[in-house]
Scaffold this motif. Structure first.
Motif, PDB file in Angstrom:
ATOM      1  N   ASN A 143      15.260   2.005   2.502  1.00 62.01           N
ATOM      2  CA  ASN A 143      16.088   1.525   1.334  1.00 62.01           C
ATOM      3  C   ASN A 143      16.825   2.670   0.614  1.00 62.01           C
ATOM      4  O   ASN A 143      17.933   2.360  -0.059  1.00 62.01           O
ATOM      5  CB  ASN A 143      15.602   0.465   0.546  1.00 62.01           C
ATOM      6  N   TYR A 144      16.352   3.744   0.464  1.00 59.25           N
ATOM      7  CA  TYR A 144      17.069   4.811  -0.608  1.00 59.25           C
ATOM      8  C   TYR A 144      16.749   6.151   0.207  1.00 59.25           C
ATOM      9  O   TYR A 144      16.481   7.055  -0.290  1.00 59.25           O
ATOM     10  CB  TYR A 144      16.100   4.602  -1.947  1.00 59.25           C
ATOM     11  N   PRO A 145      17.699   6.235   1.415  1.00 57.93           N
ATOM     12  CA  PRO A 145      17.492   7.455   2.121  1.00 57.93           C
ATOM     13  C   PRO A 145      18.186   8.547   1.471  1.00 57.93           C
ATOM     14  O   PRO A 145      17.749   9.579   1.841  1.00 57.93           O
ATOM     15  CB  PRO A 145      18.087   7.187   3.396  1.00 57.93           C
ATOM     16  N   GLU A 146      19.030   8.470   0.779  1.00 61.94           N
ATOM     17  CA  GLU A 146      19.844   9.568   0.124  1.00 61.94           C
ATOM     18  C   GLU A 146      19.141   9.931  -1.152  1.00 61.94           C
ATOM     19  O   GLU A 146      19.776  10.955  -1.862  1.00 61.94           O
ATOM     20  CB  GLU A 146      21.357   8.701  -0.349  1.00 61.94           C
ATOM     21  N   ASN A 147      18.313   9.370  -1.620  1.00 66.14           N
ATOM     22  CA  ASN A 147      17.434   9.623  -3.054  1.00 66.14           C
ATOM     23  C   ASN A 147      16.149  10.217  -2.623  1.00 66.14           C
ATOM     24  O   ASN A 147      15.059   9.415  -2.885  1.00 66.14           O
ATOM     25  CB  ASN A 147      17.382   8.422  -3.957  1.00 66.14           C
ATOM     26  N   GLU A 148      15.783  11.177  -1.897  1.00 64.27           N
ATOM     27  CA  GLU A 148      14.641  11.929  -1.561  1.00 64.27           C
ATOM     28  C   GLU A 148      13.622  12.100  -2.888  1.00 64.27           C
ATOM     29  O   GLU A 148      12.483  12.030  -2.699  1.00 64.27           O
ATOM     30  CB  GLU A 148      14.639  13.020  -0.883  1.00 64.27           C
ATOM     31  N   GLU A 149      14.227  12.195  -3.845  1.00 61.25           N
ATOM     32  CA  GLU A 149      13.494  12.449  -5.073  1.00 61.25           C
ATOM     33  C   GLU A 149      12.620  11.087  -5.504  1.00 61.25           C
ATOM     34  O   GLU A 149      11.447  11.323  -6.004  1.00 61.25           O
ATOM     35  CB  GLU A 149      14.093  12.977  -6.525  1.00 61.25           C
ATOM     36  N   ASN A 183      13.714   2.256 -12.263  1.00 61.27           N
ATOM     37  CA  ASN A 183      14.816   2.716 -13.142  1.00 61.27           C
ATOM     38  C   ASN A 183      15.917   2.986 -12.332  1.00 61.27           C
ATOM     39  O   ASN A 183      17.037   2.719 -12.859  1.00 61.27           O
ATOM     40  CB  ASN A 183      14.321   4.199 -13.485  1.00 61.27           C
ATOM     41  N   PHE A 184      16.041   3.175 -11.020  1.00 55.70           N
ATOM     42  CA  PHE A 184      17.137   3.605 -10.175  1.00 55.70           C
ATOM     43  C   PHE A 184      18.012   2.169 -10.147  1.00 55.70           C
ATOM     44  O   PHE A 184      19.142   2.011 -10.216  1.00 55.70           O
ATOM     45  CB  PHE A 184      16.691   4.093  -8.889  1.00 55.70           C
ATOM     46  N   GLU A 185      17.191   0.987  -9.872  1.00 53.27           N
ATOM     47  CA  GLU A 185      17.905  -0.276  -9.884  1.00 53.27           C
ATOM     48  C   GLU A 185      18.374  -0.872 -10.984  1.00 53.27           C
ATOM     49  O   GLU A 185      19.132  -1.331 -11.097  1.00 53.27           O
ATOM     50  CB  GLU A 185      16.591  -1.228  -9.189  1.00 53.27           C
ATOM     51  N   ARG A 186      17.568  -0.469 -12.382  1.00 55.41           N
ATOM     52  CA  ARG A 186      17.872  -0.791 -13.506  1.00 55.41           C
ATOM     53  C   ARG A 186      19.387  -0.164 -13.716  1.00 55.41           C
ATOM     54  O   ARG A 186      20.625  -0.527 -14.288  1.00 55.41           O
ATOM     55  CB  ARG A 186      16.949  -0.462 -14.476  1.00 55.41           C
ATOM     56  N   ASN A 187      19.503   1.069 -13.386  1.00 57.28           N
ATOM     57  CA  ASN A 187      20.638   1.979 -13.755  1.00 57.28           C
ATOM     58  C   ASN A 187      21.994   1.494 -12.883  1.00 57.28           C
ATOM     59  O   ASN A 187      22.941   1.179 -13.350  1.00 57.28           O
ATOM     60  CB  ASN A 187      20.433   3.329 -13.380  1.00 57.28           C
ATOM     61  N   ARG A 188      21.542   0.960 -11.651  1.00 61.29           N
ATOM     62  CA  ARG A 188      22.657   0.539 -10.863  1.00 61.29           C
ATOM     63  C   ARG A 188      23.233  -0.850 -11.210  1.00 61.29           C
ATOM     64  O   ARG A 188      24.177  -1.093 -11.210  1.00 61.29           O
ATOM     65  CB  ARG A 188      21.904   0.195  -9.379  1.00 61.29           C
ATOM     66  N   MET A 189      22.408  -1.601 -11.650  1.00 58.76           N
ATOM     67  CA  MET A 189      22.800  -3.001 -12.195  1.00 58.76           C
ATOM     68  C   MET A 189      23.569  -2.778 -13.646  1.00 58.76           C
ATOM     69  O   MET A 189      24.474  -3.424 -13.707  1.00 58.76           O
ATOM     70  CB  MET A 189      21.451  -3.833 -12.858  1.00 58.76           C
ATOM     71  N   ASN A 190      23.121  -1.821 -14.504  1.00 61.80           N
ATOM     72  CA  ASN A 190      23.901  -1.461 -15.584  1.00 61.80           C
ATOM     73  C   ASN A 190      25.375  -1.047 -15.064  1.00 61.80           C
ATOM     74  O   ASN A 190      26.413  -1.199 -15.988  1.00 61.80           O
ATOM     75  CB  ASN A 190      23.443  -0.347 -16.575  1.00 61.80           C
ATOM     76  N   GLU A 191      25.394  -0.203 -14.160  1.00 59.04           N
ATOM     77  CA  GLU A 191      26.817   0.480 -13.802  1.00 59.04           C
ATOM     78  C   GLU A 191      27.647  -0.727 -13.194  1.00 59.04           C
ATOM     79  O   GLU A 191      28.848  -0.704 -13.550  1.00 59.04           O
ATOM     80  CB  GLU A 191      26.519   1.364 -12.707  1.00 59.04           C
ATOM     81  N   ASN A 212       0.674  -1.255   0.043  1.00 58.73           N
ATOM     82  CA  ASN A 212      -0.167   0.039  -0.041  1.00 58.73           C
ATOM     83  C   ASN A 212       0.859   1.214   0.060  1.00 58.73           C
ATOM     84  O   ASN A 212       2.035   0.911   0.063  1.00 58.73           O
ATOM     85  CB  ASN A 212      -0.817   0.155   1.064  1.00 58.73           C
ATOM     86  N   VAL A 213       0.478   2.299  -0.122  1.00 55.90           N
ATOM     87  CA  VAL A 213       1.154   3.646  -0.383  1.00 55.90           C
ATOM     88  C   VAL A 213       2.088   3.849   0.994  1.00 55.90           C
ATOM     89  O   VAL A 213       3.016   4.288   0.650  1.00 55.90           O
ATOM     90  CB  VAL A 213       0.099   4.903  -0.583  1.00 55.90           C
ATOM     91  N   TYR A 214       1.324   3.969   2.138  1.00 56.31           N
ATOM     92  CA  TYR A 214       2.106   3.871   3.360  1.00 56.31           C
ATOM     93  C   TYR A 214       3.456   2.960   3.330  1.00 56.31           C
ATOM     94  O   TYR A 214       4.653   3.368   3.559  1.00 56.31           O
ATOM     95  CB  TYR A 214       1.476   3.869   4.532  1.00 56.31           C
ATOM     96  N   ASP A 215       3.125   1.621   3.136  1.00 55.46           N
ATOM     97  CA  ASP A 215       4.317   0.745   3.049  1.00 55.46           C
ATOM     98  C   ASP A 215       5.345   0.905   2.059  1.00 55.46           C
ATOM     99  O   ASP A 215       6.607   0.859   2.390  1.00 55.46           O
ATOM    100  CB  ASP A 215       3.763  -0.916   3.013  1.00 55.46           C
ATOM    101  N   LEU A 216       4.995   1.554   1.041  1.00 56.57           N
ATOM    102  CA  LEU A 216       5.844   1.983  -0.092  1.00 56.57           C
ATOM    103  C   LEU A 216       6.624   3.002   0.304  1.00 56.57           C
ATOM    104  O   LEU A 216       7.918   2.855   0.152  1.00 56.57           O
ATOM    105  CB  LEU A 216       5.137   2.142  -1.451  1.00 56.57           C
ATOM    106  N   PHE A 217       6.177   4.155   0.821  1.00 54.03           N
ATOM    107  CA  PHE A 217       6.886   5.273   1.223  1.00 54.03           C
ATOM    108  C   PHE A 217       7.997   4.741   2.383  1.00 54.03           C
ATOM    109  O   PHE A 217       9.208   5.537   2.432  1.00 54.03           O
ATOM    110  CB  PHE A 217       5.873   6.176   1.772  1.00 54.03           C
ATOM    111  N   GLU A 218       7.504   3.844   3.323  1.00 51.10           N
ATOM    112  CA  GLU A 218       8.395   3.307   4.270  1.00 51.10           C
ATOM    113  C   GLU A 218       9.570   2.720   3.756  1.00 51.10           C
ATOM    114  O   GLU A 218      10.805   2.931   4.061  1.00 51.10           O
ATOM    115  CB  GLU A 218       7.864   2.711   5.383  1.00 51.10           C
TER     116      GLU A 218
END
Length: 58
Positions: free
Chosen positions: A26-32, A47-55, A15-21
Motif C-alpha cells: 500500500n505504500y511502496p513509495e515510502n520505504e521509511e 501519521n502518514f494517513e492523517r497528513n494525507r487527510m489534512n492535505e 502479525n509482523v509479517y502481514d503488516l510488512f506485506e
C-alpha cells in the motif's frame, strides 16, 4: 477520524509479517514506513494517513 481508528485496529490485529506485506503493497513509495518495530510502523502509517487527510481538506 473513525477511519483512522478502524485502520489502527486492523493494523494492531496483523502479525509482523502481514503488516510488512501490507506496507509494501500500500505504500511502496515510502520505504521509511517499513522500518521499525510493529508499534512504530503503525504510528508512522497513522501519521502518514492523517497528513494525507489534512492535505485533502485544504
Amino acid at each position: 477520524m473513525e477511519d483512522l481508528n478502524l485502520l489502527k485496529r486492523k493494523l494492531d490485529d496483523m502479525n509482523v509479517y502481514d503488516l510488512f506485506e501490507y506496507v509494501k503493497e500500500n505504500y511502496p513509495e515510502n520505504e521509511e514506513l517499513w522500518i521499525g518495530s510493529k508499534k512504530i510502523i503503525i504510528r508512522k502509517i497513522l501519521n502518514f494517513e492523517r497528513n494525507r487527510m489534512n492535505e485533502e481538506d485544504f
